[in-house]
Write a protein that holds these residues in place. Sequence first.
Motif, short mmCIF file in Angstrom:
data_model
loop_
_atom_site.label_atom_id
_atom_site.label_comp_id
_atom_site.label_asym_id
_atom_site.label_seq_id
_atom_site.Cartn_x
_atom_site.Cartn_y
_atom_site.Cartn_z
N ALA A 54 0.85 -1.20 0.00
CA ALA A 54 0.00 0.00 0.00
C ALA A 54 0.88 1.24 0.00
N GLN A 55 1.90 1.24 0.84
CA GLN A 55 2.80 2.40 0.89
C GLN A 55 3.48 2.61 -0.47
N HIS A 56 3.80 1.51 -1.09
CA HIS A 56 4.45 1.57 -2.40
C HIS A 56 3.47 2.12 -3.45
N GLN B 251 -2.07 5.70 6.31
CA GLN B 251 -0.99 4.96 5.65
C GLN B 251 -0.03 5.94 5.02
N LYS B 252 1.23 5.51 4.96
CA LYS B 252 2.28 6.42 4.49
C LYS B 252 2.48 6.34 2.98
N TYR B 253 3.21 7.30 2.47
CA TYR B 253 3.80 7.20 1.13
C TYR B 253 5.24 7.70 1.29
N ALA C 86 12.11 -1.06 12.11
CA ALA C 86 11.22 -1.93 12.88
C ALA C 86 10.92 -3.24 12.15
N HIS C 87 10.81 -3.17 10.82
CA HIS C 87 10.27 -4.33 10.09
C HIS C 87 11.31 -5.16 9.36
N SER C 88 12.54 -4.62 9.19
CA SER C 88 13.49 -5.28 8.29
C SER C 88 13.76 -6.74 8.63
N1 FAQ Z 1 9.15 7.27 3.45
O1 FAQ Z 1 11.01 -0.77 9.40
P1 FAQ Z 1 11.21 0.10 8.20
C1 FAQ Z 1 9.17 5.42 -6.38
C2 FAQ Z 1 8.50 3.90 7.26
S1 FAQ Z 1 8.43 4.34 -5.34
C3 FAQ Z 1 8.07 7.06 4.24
O2 FAQ Z 1 12.57 0.13 7.64
P2 FAQ Z 1 10.16 -1.28 5.88
C4 FAQ Z 1 8.82 5.36 -7.83
C5 FAQ Z 1 8.05 2.46 7.12
O3 FAQ Z 1 6.91 2.36 6.28
C6 FAQ Z 1 9.04 4.81 -3.72
N2 FAQ Z 1 8.02 6.10 5.20
O4 FAQ Z 1 10.10 -0.26 7.11
C7 FAQ Z 1 8.67 6.73 -8.35
C8 FAQ Z 1 7.73 2.11 8.55
O5 FAQ Z 1 6.52 2.75 8.95
P3 FAQ Z 1 5.18 1.88 9.32
C9 FAQ Z 1 8.45 3.96 -2.72
C10 FAQ Z 1 9.11 5.32 5.34
O6 FAQ Z 1 8.82 -1.33 5.28
C11 FAQ Z 1 9.74 7.47 -8.75
C12 FAQ Z 1 8.81 2.86 9.30
O7 FAQ Z 1 9.24 3.92 8.46
N3 FAQ Z 1 9.06 2.66 -2.75
O8 FAQ Z 1 9.91 6.18 -5.90
C13 FAQ Z 1 10.24 5.46 4.52
O9 FAQ Z 1 10.79 -2.57 6.29
C14 FAQ Z 1 9.58 8.76 -9.25
C15 FAQ Z 1 9.97 1.95 9.70
O10 FAQ Z 1 10.77 1.59 8.54
C16 FAQ Z 1 8.61 1.65 -1.99
O11 FAQ Z 1 7.67 1.80 -1.26
C17 FAQ Z 1 10.24 6.48 3.57
N4 FAQ Z 1 11.29 6.73 2.77
O12 FAQ Z 1 11.20 -0.59 4.87
C18 FAQ Z 1 7.40 7.27 -8.45
C19 FAQ Z 1 9.34 0.35 -2.16
N5 FAQ Z 1 11.15 4.53 4.91
O13 FAQ Z 1 4.76 1.21 8.06
C20 FAQ Z 1 7.21 8.56 -8.94
C21 FAQ Z 1 8.77 -0.73 -1.30
C22 FAQ Z 1 10.60 3.83 5.92
O14 FAQ Z 1 5.57 0.91 10.39
C23 FAQ Z 1 8.31 9.30 -9.36
N6 FAQ Z 1 8.97 -0.49 0.10
N7 FAQ Z 1 9.38 4.33 6.18
O15 FAQ Z 1 4.18 2.91 9.75
C24 FAQ Z 1 10.09 -0.87 0.78
O16 FAQ Z 1 11.02 -1.42 0.22
C25 FAQ Z 1 10.11 -0.64 2.27
O17 FAQ Z 1 8.79 -0.43 2.70
C26 FAQ Z 1 11.02 0.54 2.74
C27 FAQ Z 1 10.91 0.65 4.25
C28 FAQ Z 1 12.45 0.25 2.37
C29 FAQ Z 1 10.58 1.86 2.12
#
Ligand code: FAQ
Length: 333
Positions: free
Chosen positions: A50-52, A116-118, A217-219
């Motif tokens: 969802a965040q993605h 939910q975050k983005y 927290a989640h890694s």
């Molecule tokens: N921003 O325990 P972790 C793109 C939150 S797509 C906001 O390390 P996790 C394409 C995290 O949700 C970019 N929140 O969490 C494009 C958690 O909060 P919660 C998006 C963040 O999930 C380009 C808390 O901090 N990509 O750019 C962020 O294991 C150009 C603790 O963090 C994805 O979503 C942040 N930066 O690792 C589009 C990729 N970082 O949920 C348009 C998939 C962390 O407990 C134009 N996601 N948080 O409330 C992932 O790989 C992972 O979810 C991470 C975070 C690596 C983002």
Amino acid sequence: MTTAAPETVETTDPSALEAVFDAAVAADERIEPRDWMPDAYRATLVRQMAQHAHSEIIGMQPEANWITRAPSLRRKAILMAKVQDEAGHGLYLYSAAETLGTGRDELLDKLHSGRQKYSSIFNYPTLTWADVGAIGWLVDGAAITNQVPLCRCSYGPYARAMVRICKEESFHQRQGYELLLALSRGTEAQHAMAQDAVDRWWWPSLMMFGPPDDESAHSAQSMAWKIKRHSNDELRQRFVDICVPQAESLGLTLPDPALRWNEERGHHDFGPIDWDEFHQVLRGNGPCNEQRLDRRRKAHEDGAWVREAALAHAAKHSAPEHTDRTEHPEASA
Ligand code: FAQ
């Protein structure tokens, strides 16, 4: 799963089901929507996907800001295609999340109400045309670094969505690099504009990878489930190592005086990240948080008639009289 699917296992004993799930993950098999999975695995996937998805659709805004002011027809066509791709990525990801039993309406409601975050990165403004290049090079570059390993995520629908998304992101990254290269090799003012954009987007791009490993927290659990394949810090380091030679080729400087090659580690050392800024942005206090969510809510409200029309169309086409009409001899002519 590619072999013994859990639903074919003749047991309802939770520990036996969990053992089958664990074995599948250990064997690098894919978990599919109808397979049994732990509730926490499902919840983590929904949270991350969802965040993605939200990031993809909110991420349309900073670049869309420049569509009307693109400096040439060629640049405008590329930018429009890119922004449309981001909308498509959002749709693949919401659809993949639906396979876990979570409807798109529910997820959008959580985005709009701030539950939910983005990605933090999309709360920064695009002040000049060079920002479009910096987003392509750095933001899409960071996204690819993070997302290529997600093509091997243990959850099948997410992994498959990521394959296509990564191909498109790769084009996005290259167009950003090419745009910055043109500016960097242009007039003095164009070079300065490119440098200024890189100065502003570099640190927020490093924050995209999430908090440092010891605060993530989640890694650990996500890596054990093979949702994530690498930690936040590992991917951040990989990204820095990729960017340094690219910045040199671009003729631009990365705004970090501590950045240098460390022979012993075989990686670049880099300076401290301002995690306070990251947490402020996550708490809603970034430069554009309010504007991004307001615009998203308004776009959703403005699109209500499209959703209503689509539902009416679907209802009409599933009605019995429609089935009769298609059986009319002329219908097959
Ligand atoms: N921003 O325990 P972790 C793109 C939150 S797509 C906001 O390390 P996790 C394409 C995290 O949700 C970019 N929140 O969490 C494009 C958690 O909060 P919660 C998006 C963040 O999930 C380009 C808390 O901090 N990509 O750019 C962020 O294991 C150009 C603790 O963090 C994805 O979503 C942040 N930066 O690792 C589009 C990729 N970082 O949920 C348009 C998939 C962390 O407990 C134009 N996601 N948080 O409330 C992932 O790989 C992972 O979810 C991470 C975070 C690596 C983002």
